[in-house]
Design a protein around this motif. Structure first.
Motif, short mmCIF file in Angstrom:
data_model
loop_
_atom_site.label_atom_id
_atom_site.label_comp_id
_atom_site.label_asym_id
_atom_site.label_seq_id
_atom_site.Cartn_x
_atom_site.Cartn_y
_atom_site.Cartn_z
N LEU A 127 -12.64 11.44 -1.76
CA LEU A 127 -12.37 12.74 -1.14
C LEU A 127 -11.04 13.31 -1.63
CD1 LEU A 127 -13.53 12.15 2.55
CD2 LEU A 127 -14.68 13.49 0.77
N GLY A 128 -10.06 12.44 -1.89
CA GLY A 128 -8.80 12.91 -2.44
C GLY A 128 -8.98 13.52 -3.81
N ILE A 129 -9.83 12.90 -4.63
CA ILE A 129 -10.12 13.42 -5.96
C ILE A 129 -10.84 14.77 -5.86
CG2 ILE A 129 -11.49 13.04 -8.05
CD1 ILE A 129 -10.93 10.05 -7.74
N VAL A 130 -11.84 14.83 -4.98
CA VAL A 130 -12.65 16.04 -4.86
C VAL A 130 -11.81 17.22 -4.38
CG1 VAL A 130 -14.56 17.11 -3.59
CG2 VAL A 130 -14.80 14.78 -4.48
N LEU A 131 -11.01 17.01 -3.33
CA LEU A 131 -10.22 18.11 -2.79
C LEU A 131 -9.16 18.57 -3.79
CD1 LEU A 131 -9.71 20.01 -0.46
CD2 LEU A 131 -8.15 18.31 0.52
N THR A 132 -8.56 17.63 -4.50
CA THR A 132 -7.55 18.00 -5.50
C THR A 132 -8.18 18.82 -6.63
OG1 THR A 132 -6.30 15.99 -5.01
CG2 THR A 132 -5.79 17.12 -7.06
N LEU B 23 -5.97 2.89 -10.10
CA LEU B 23 -5.73 3.70 -8.92
C LEU B 23 -4.31 3.46 -8.47
CD1 LEU B 23 -7.19 5.63 -6.97
CD2 LEU B 23 -7.60 3.67 -5.49
N VAL B 24 -3.47 4.48 -8.60
CA VAL B 24 -2.06 4.34 -8.27
C VAL B 24 -1.90 4.30 -6.76
CG1 VAL B 24 0.21 5.38 -8.50
CG2 VAL B 24 -1.42 5.53 -10.38
N ASN B 25 -1.11 3.37 -6.28
CA ASN B 25 -0.86 3.25 -4.85
C ASN B 25 0.29 4.17 -4.47
OD1 ASN B 25 -0.48 2.54 -2.22
ND2 ASN B 25 -0.15 0.36 -2.60
N SER B 26 -0.04 5.26 -3.78
CA SER B 26 0.98 6.23 -3.38
C SER B 26 1.74 5.78 -2.14
CB SER B 26 0.33 7.59 -3.12
OG SER B 26 -0.50 7.53 -1.97
N GLY B 27 1.18 4.82 -1.41
CA GLY B 27 1.78 4.40 -0.16
C GLY B 27 1.43 5.30 1.00
N LEU B 28 0.62 6.33 0.73
CA LEU B 28 0.26 7.30 1.78
C LEU B 28 -1.20 7.18 2.20
CD1 LEU B 28 2.12 10.42 0.35
CD2 LEU B 28 2.87 8.91 2.19
N GLY B 29 -1.90 6.19 1.68
CA GLY B 29 -3.29 6.00 2.06
C GLY B 29 -4.25 6.33 0.94
N PRO B 30 -5.54 5.99 1.13
CA PRO B 30 -6.54 6.15 0.08
C PRO B 30 -6.76 7.59 -0.36
CG PRO B 30 -7.57 5.53 2.17
CD PRO B 30 -6.10 5.35 2.34
N PHE B 31 -6.66 8.54 0.56
CA PHE B 31 -6.87 9.95 0.20
C PHE B 31 -5.86 10.38 -0.87
CE2 PHE B 31 -6.04 14.46 0.57
CZ PHE B 31 -7.31 15.01 0.58
N TYR B 32 -4.59 10.10 -0.61
CA TYR B 32 -3.55 10.51 -1.55
C TYR B 32 -3.56 9.65 -2.81
CZ TYR B 32 -1.85 13.48 2.19
OH TYR B 32 -1.77 14.44 3.16
#
Length: 205
Positions: A153-158, A30-39
């Motif tokens: 939820l980030g995966i699902v929405l994407t 899981l890549v850490n985007s720095g923008l939170g778990p959703f991103y």
């Protein structure tokens, strides 16, 4: 078929090769985007070439079959992905099933390449099955990384947006050359899948 169309077709092998060349390890981290778990979840999906190819093939297949089928896929996929992902978050580590997900998107690619005329209910069923597979695998992966519902939820929405936009782009295509281009894209999905299966088999020896 004009010169511009031939150029588009010529780009497909490079696009497929580029997707296949992305590091397979991206599916396991899981890549850490720095923008939170959703991103983080959204980026995880975008860096998973196998998942992206399956979503693309599903969207192309649904788009070829028209508006009703596209709407059915756009509804069934995220629903199944979310529900299966929630279950996956509670499961122990699922064994590496990269070969299964590869076979799944190859099947979708074959259906696109041959322009198989399936009714909307079958398209919805395929979207539901594929969404369930992705949900279980991604949910289990997230659980091992202490990631939760936000990342899911980030995966699902994407995934929802990718299938929605890609299928919507294909639905209005009625010209013969345009539909052939879509079918060629499906054949390249299959070709990339064959390469990935070869790599998986080589790694298993």
């Amino acid at each position: 078929m004009g010169r511009g169309d031939m150029k588009r077709l010529g780009l497909l092998p490079w696009l497929a090769a580029g997707l296949a060349a992305l590091p397979g390890a991206a599916q396991a981290h899981l890549v850490n985007s720095g923008l939170g778990p959703f991103y983080d979840g959204a980026l995880h999906l975008l860096l998973s070439p196998g998942d992206l190819l399956g979503l693309l093939a599903l969207a192309l297949l649904a788009g070829l079959r028209g508006t009703t089928a596209a709407r059915a896929a756009v509804t069934a996929l995220p629903t199944a992905l979310l529900l299966a992902g929630l279950i996956g978050l509670t499961l122990p580590v699922i064994p590496n099933l990269a070969w299964l997900s590869t076979l799944a998107f190859m099947l979708l690619g074959v259906l696109v390449a041959f322009d198989v005329r399936l009714p909307p209910v079958i398209i919805a069923a395929l979207a539901g099955v594929y969404g369930t597979l992705l949900g279980l695998l991604n949910g289990s992966t997230l659980a091992t990384m202490d990631a939760g519902v936000g990342s899911l939820l980030g995966i699902v929405l994407t995934a929802f947006m990718l299938v929605l936009l890609a299928s919507a782009a294909v639905v209005p295509l009625h010209a013969f050359w345009a539909r052939i281009t879509v079918r060629v894209a499906g054949s390249w999905v299959v070709a990339v899948g064959m390469l990935m299966l070869g790599w998986l088999a080589q790694g298993a020896v």
